[in-house]
Design a protein around this motif. Structure first.
Motif, short mmCIF file in Angstrom:
data_model
loop_
_atom_site.label_atom_id
_atom_site.label_comp_id
_atom_site.label_asym_id
_atom_site.label_seq_id
_atom_site.Cartn_x
_atom_site.Cartn_y
_atom_site.Cartn_z
N LYS A 111 -5.06 16.33 -18.58
CA LYS A 111 -3.86 16.51 -19.48
C LYS A 111 -2.47 16.27 -18.77
CE LYS A 111 -1.29 19.92 -22.34
NZ LYS A 111 -1.19 21.27 -22.85
N PHE A 112 -2.41 16.71 -17.59
CA PHE A 112 -1.30 16.21 -16.63
C PHE A 112 -1.11 14.66 -16.41
CE2 PHE A 112 0.19 15.03 -12.19
CZ PHE A 112 1.40 15.79 -12.18
N LEU A 113 -2.26 14.04 -16.09
CA LEU A 113 -2.30 12.39 -15.94
C LEU A 113 -1.66 11.85 -17.20
CD1 LEU A 113 -5.20 12.24 -13.74
CD2 LEU A 113 -2.80 12.08 -12.97
N ALA A 114 -2.49 12.39 -18.53
CA ALA A 114 -1.99 11.53 -19.74
C ALA A 114 -0.57 11.90 -20.05
CB ALA A 114 -2.64 12.45 -20.80
N GLN A 115 0.10 12.92 -19.69
CA GLN A 115 1.41 13.04 -19.80
C GLN A 115 2.47 12.47 -18.94
OE1 GLN A 115 1.79 17.25 -19.57
NE2 GLN A 115 1.63 17.90 -21.83
N HIS A 116 1.81 12.52 -17.62
CA HIS A 116 2.95 11.67 -16.70
C HIS A 116 2.39 10.60 -16.13
CE1 HIS A 116 5.06 15.84 -16.67
NE2 HIS A 116 3.81 16.44 -16.48
#
Length: 179
Positions: A111-116
């Motif tokens: 989720k972190f990699l998808a958002q940032h």
């Protein structure tokens, strides 16, 4: 004379405080453990978050045929978010970056990699911190520059910031950053 002797303990106490205060304000603010610099990448396997396979970090590094950055990060790490644009800039210039999610849940990492944005060519999970411990990490983010033969050549403690981007690029690529 007795009055002077009565103040001697107070004078000694103030003197001791002055010495300790001087030491406290003049010591190195952060010690950086660099024990792994000059040594080989630890022979440990981690789960690749993209395909779920067990992957050996040393094999990934040596297969690239060029120096790589190995970046320890976590979804809950605020400095990791601020570091991400610099990692994306390095990726855009052809630097291979392998991410290791330290003590993080896989779904949170993805989720972190998808958002940032995802600066990593591969993302490995280190949920129990074995790899970070083998590297001698003190926290996240920490980044290592690794030679094509698997030798750790440098360690960067803390986030890569815009002011250090040129230096990091030069160390990993042997070139200076285009202006």
């Amino acid at each position: 004379m007795k009055r002077i002797l009565a103040f001697a303990p107070l004078v000694l106490f103030v003197g001791l405080l002055a010495v300790l205060g001087y030491y406290n304000f003049h010591k190195k603010p952060q010690s950086e453990l660099r024990a792994m610099v000059g040594k080989s990448v630890p022979d440990l396997s981690l789960v690749d978050l993209q395909d779920g396979t067990q992957t050996e970090l040393k094999g990934l590094v040596t297969a690239s045929g060029k120096p790589v950055l190995v970046n320890f990060f976590a979804s809950w790490c605020a400095p990791c978010i601020s570091e991400n644009p610099q990692l994306m800039a390095l990726k855009a210039r052809g630097v291979t970056i392998i991410g290791i999610a330290w003590k993080d849940e896989p779904q949170n990492t993805l989720k972190f990699l998808a958002q940032h944005d995802n600066p990593f060519s591969r993302t490995l999970a280190d949920p129990d911190g074995r790899m970070a411990l083998a590297f001698g990490n003190s926290g996240v983010p920490e980044t290592y520059i690794i030679a094509p033969d698997g030798t750790i050549t440098d360690k960067i403690t803390g986030p890569i910031v815009p002011a250090t981007l040129d230096e990091v690029y030069a160390k990993v690529s042997g070139k200076s950053l285009p202006q």
